[in-house]
Motif scaffolding. Structure first.
Motif, PDB file in Angstrom:
ATOM      1  N   MET A   1     -15.303 -36.117  23.452  1.00 24.21           N
ATOM      2  CA  MET A   1     -14.304 -36.152  24.316  1.00 24.21           C
ATOM      3  C   MET A   1     -12.885 -36.427  23.578  1.00 24.21           C
ATOM      4  O   MET A   1     -12.861 -37.658  23.011  1.00 24.21           O
ATOM      5  N   ALA A   2     -12.103 -35.503  22.974  1.00 24.88           N
ATOM      6  CA  ALA A   2     -10.959 -35.597  22.184  1.00 24.88           C
ATOM      7  C   ALA A   2      -9.754 -35.089  22.738  1.00 24.88           C
ATOM      8  O   ALA A   2      -8.875 -34.812  21.979  1.00 24.88           O
ATOM      9  N   GLY A   3      -9.775 -35.059  24.024  1.00 23.91           N
ATOM     10  CA  GLY A   3      -8.678 -34.310  24.445  1.00 23.91           C
ATOM     11  C   GLY A   3      -7.543 -34.811  25.284  1.00 23.91           C
ATOM     12  O   GLY A   3      -6.746 -34.392  25.776  1.00 23.91           O
ATOM     13  N   GLY A   4      -7.675 -36.254  25.169  1.00 25.06           N
ATOM     14  CA  GLY A   4      -6.818 -36.956  26.129  1.00 25.06           C
ATOM     15  C   GLY A   4      -5.273 -37.193  25.350  1.00 25.06           C
ATOM     16  O   GLY A   4      -5.313 -36.572  24.490  1.00 25.06           O
ATOM     17  N   LEU A   5      -4.581 -37.547  26.423  1.00 26.43           N
ATOM     18  CA  LEU A   5      -2.940 -37.612  25.795  1.00 26.43           C
ATOM     19  C   LEU A   5      -2.742 -38.778  25.074  1.00 26.43           C
ATOM     20  O   LEU A   5      -1.885 -38.818  24.382  1.00 26.43           O
ATOM     21  N   GLY A   6      -3.338 -39.860  25.053  1.00 24.90           N
ATOM     22  CA  GLY A   6      -3.174 -40.997  24.193  1.00 24.90           C
ATOM     23  C   GLY A   6      -1.730 -41.642  24.550  1.00 24.90           C
ATOM     24  O   GLY A   6      -1.170 -42.355  23.895  1.00 24.90           O
ATOM     25  N   GLN A   7      -1.649 -41.877  26.085  1.00 21.73           N
ATOM     26  CA  GLN A   7      -0.322 -42.294  26.528  1.00 21.73           C
ATOM     27  C   GLN A   7       0.003 -43.770  25.939  1.00 21.73           C
ATOM     28  O   GLN A   7       1.039 -44.071  25.867  1.00 21.73           O
ATOM     29  N   ARG A   8      -1.150 -44.467  26.019  1.00 20.99           N
ATOM     30  CA  ARG A   8      -0.672 -45.992  25.727  1.00 20.99           C
ATOM     31  C   ARG A   8      -0.344 -46.152  24.424  1.00 20.99           C
ATOM     32  O   ARG A   8       0.039 -47.160  23.975  1.00 20.99           O
TER      33      ARG A   8
ATOM     34  N   MET B   1      -7.235 -38.618  15.991  1.00 24.68           N
ATOM     35  CA  MET B   1      -6.939 -38.463  14.455  1.00 24.68           C
ATOM     36  C   MET B   1      -6.134 -39.616  13.772  1.00 24.68           C
ATOM     37  O   MET B   1      -5.631 -39.509  12.641  1.00 24.68           O
ATOM     38  N   ILE B   2      -5.991 -40.625  14.441  1.00 24.77           N
ATOM     39  CA  ILE B   2      -5.256 -41.624  13.938  1.00 24.77           C
ATOM     40  C   ILE B   2      -6.225 -42.504  13.193  1.00 24.77           C
ATOM     41  O   ILE B   2      -7.167 -42.670  13.278  1.00 24.77           O
TER      42      ILE B   2
ATOM     43  N   ARG C   1       1.699 -43.957  22.589  1.00 22.84           N
ATOM     44  CA  ARG C   1       2.851 -43.203  22.150  1.00 22.84           C
ATOM     45  C   ARG C   1       3.694 -44.608  21.594  1.00 22.84           C
ATOM     46  O   ARG C   1       3.850 -45.798  22.006  1.00 22.84           O
ATOM     47  N   PRO C   2       4.608 -44.189  20.484  1.00 21.80           N
ATOM     48  CA  PRO C   2       4.855 -42.830  19.926  1.00 21.80           C
ATOM     49  C   PRO C   2       3.776 -42.113  18.809  1.00 21.80           C
ATOM     50  O   PRO C   2       4.187 -41.046  18.339  1.00 21.80           O
ATOM     51  N   LEU C   3       2.846 -42.999  18.818  1.00 18.87           N
ATOM     52  CA  LEU C   3       1.805 -42.648  17.445  1.00 18.87           C
ATOM     53  C   LEU C   3       1.126 -41.349  17.950  1.00 18.87           C
ATOM     54  O   LEU C   3       0.806 -40.436  17.010  1.00 18.87           O
ATOM     55  N   THR C   4       1.070 -41.024  19.261  1.00 15.14           N
ATOM     56  CA  THR C   4       0.219 -39.938  19.466  1.00 15.14           C
ATOM     57  C   THR C   4       1.314 -38.714  20.087  1.00 15.14           C
ATOM     58  O   THR C   4       0.642 -37.591  20.633  1.00 15.14           O
ATOM     59  N   GLU C   5       2.272 -38.956  19.531  1.00 15.99           N
ATOM     60  CA  GLU C   5       3.071 -37.596  19.859  1.00 15.99           C
ATOM     61  C   GLU C   5       2.900 -36.463  19.221  1.00 15.99           C
ATOM     62  O   GLU C   5       3.277 -35.074  19.558  1.00 15.99           O
ATOM     63  N   SER C   6       2.661 -36.769  18.038  1.00 19.61           N
ATOM     64  CA  SER C   6       2.589 -35.716  16.860  1.00 19.61           C
ATOM     65  C   SER C   6       0.994 -35.713  16.311  1.00 19.61           C
ATOM     66  O   SER C   6       0.564 -34.663  15.668  1.00 19.61           O
TER      67      SER C   6
END
Length: 96
Positions: A1-8, A20-21, A10-15
């Motif tokens: 399961m690697a499709g989440g938005l990573g909202q919490r 992949m962090i 952010r901003p790390l998960t914007e790009s």
């Protein structure tokens, strides 16, 4: 399961998608894949959505990681566990 938005995160998960962090210089998902391979897993399914092309670009078909990686692409978010419905076959119930 690697499709989440990573909202919490952010901003790390914007790009960069959350899986992949980097952790200690390597994407966390890469660490997980390599760990699975070290235990003999040869086929990995990754459910992707948000920035999935980044994950696909990094892993490709999985050959350089010692496994076969197949992608389950969520056209619309299916929620937690929802992408399991995209598996081409039902996993065995065999326990290790």
């Amino acid at each position: 399961m690697a499709g989440g938005l990573g909202q919490r995160l952010r901003p790390l998960t914007e790009s960069v998608p959350k899986p992949m962090i980097p952790v200690a210089g390597r994407p966390i998902l890469e660490r997980i894949v390599l760990h699975l391979v070290s235990f003999g897993v040869t086929r990995v399914f990754l459910a992707i959505n948000h920035l999935g092309q980044v994950i696909e670009g990094h892993f490709g078909d999985g050959r350089r990681f010692g496994c076969r990686i197949e992608y389950l692409r969520e056209e619309i978010p299916l929620g937690t566990g929802g992408p399991l419905s995209l598996l081409p076959e039902r996993p065995s119930t065999r326990c290790w």
